[in-house]
Design a protein around this motif. Sequence first.
Motif, PDB file in Angstrom:
ATOM      1  N   PRO A  67      39.711  34.374  35.451  1.00 45.13           N
ATOM      2  CA  PRO A  67      40.181  35.291  34.366  1.00 45.13           C
ATOM      3  C   PRO A  67      39.553  36.798  34.384  1.00 45.13           C
ATOM      4  N   GLY A  68      40.338  37.675  34.287  1.00 44.52           N
ATOM      5  CA  GLY A  68      39.724  38.960  33.734  1.00 44.52           C
ATOM      6  C   GLY A  68      39.225  39.556  35.033  1.00 44.52           C
ATOM      7  N   TYR A  69      39.620  39.008  36.336  1.00 49.29           N
ATOM      8  CA  TYR A  69      38.894  39.700  37.606  1.00 49.29           C
ATOM      9  C   TYR A  69      39.994  39.519  38.499  1.00 49.29           C
ATOM     10  N   MET A 127      27.832  41.614  33.935  1.00 49.39           N
ATOM     11  CA  MET A 127      27.569  40.743  35.311  1.00 49.39           C
ATOM     12  C   MET A 127      27.254  39.512  34.963  1.00 49.39           C
ATOM     13  N   SER A 128      26.485  39.021  34.341  1.00 47.89           N
ATOM     14  CA  SER A 128      26.170  37.466  33.805  1.00 47.89           C
ATOM     15  C   SER A 128      27.424  37.037  33.338  1.00 47.89           C
ATOM     16  N   ALA A 129      28.449  37.603  32.740  1.00 50.20           N
ATOM     17  CA  ALA A 129      29.674  37.026  32.195  1.00 50.20           C
ATOM     18  C   ALA A 129      30.367  36.588  33.664  1.00 50.20           C
ATOM     19  N   LEU A 130      30.382  37.500  34.587  1.00 54.35           N
ATOM     20  CA  LEU A 130      31.218  37.223  35.789  1.00 54.35           C
ATOM     21  C   LEU A 130      30.662  35.951  36.462  1.00 54.35           C
ATOM     22  N   LEU A 131      29.288  36.043  36.487  1.00 52.24           N
ATOM     23  CA  LEU A 131      28.522  34.889  36.983  1.00 52.24           C
ATOM     24  C   LEU A 131      28.937  33.449  36.406  1.00 52.24           C
TER      25      LEU A 131
END
Length: 235
Positions: A40-42, A1-5
């Motif tokens: 990217p990735g989402y 989740m931290s990567a998304l943020l």
Amino acid sequence: MSALLETIARIRAEVCALHAELTRYELVVWTAGNVSARVPGYDLMVIKPSGVSYDALTPELMVVTDLDGTPVCGINTGSGGTVAWGNPDLSPSSDTAAHAYVYRHMPDVGGVVHTHSTYATAWAARGEPIPCVLTMMGDEFGGTIPVGPFALIGDDSIGRGIVDTLRASHSPAVLMQNHGPFTIGKDARSAVKAAVMCEEVARTVHISRQLGEPLPIDAGQIESLYSRYQNVYGR
């Protein structure tokens, strides 16, 4: 989740900063125009909020939406908690549906830009493609900058016109008839570059036509220019 943020924070900062390039190159006035970027990735994108002045933009004001253009202000972590970002009171740009349609149907596109830059929009008002009469155009656009169909804001009609037109072209720019230019790129910075270059060649070719008929470039030479610039130049 931290990567998304972290990714969302980075993309919001990039998109915010790139809006300053639109004013720097005098491609927009007042609150018109917008830059967006795929996350990217989402299945998410970041775009300018509607009606906010360029000098008031901050990364935190950039709106995150899904690829249908619906604002997303957080995500359920799956463990009873929610990770939030953004301001639910801000609306995304009125062009969001067009940008979202492009991302859904052109998976290699990472950035989309829309401006009402003077010369490119003048060509759009005439419904006239910009002919490839400059080596710069061969390099950057691989030929003529095409015209897309007339479409009204409000649904994904503009996005459909962008995709249908650019799928048949090397060009990262399309002049939507009676509206203005939209540009795409592998990322938002590339799309901004295409918008800057589109206005530059639109102005130069317009001035050339005031002096006489511009000289065409052979199609084979255009392909050679495009291939060299895209695959060799700067590498």
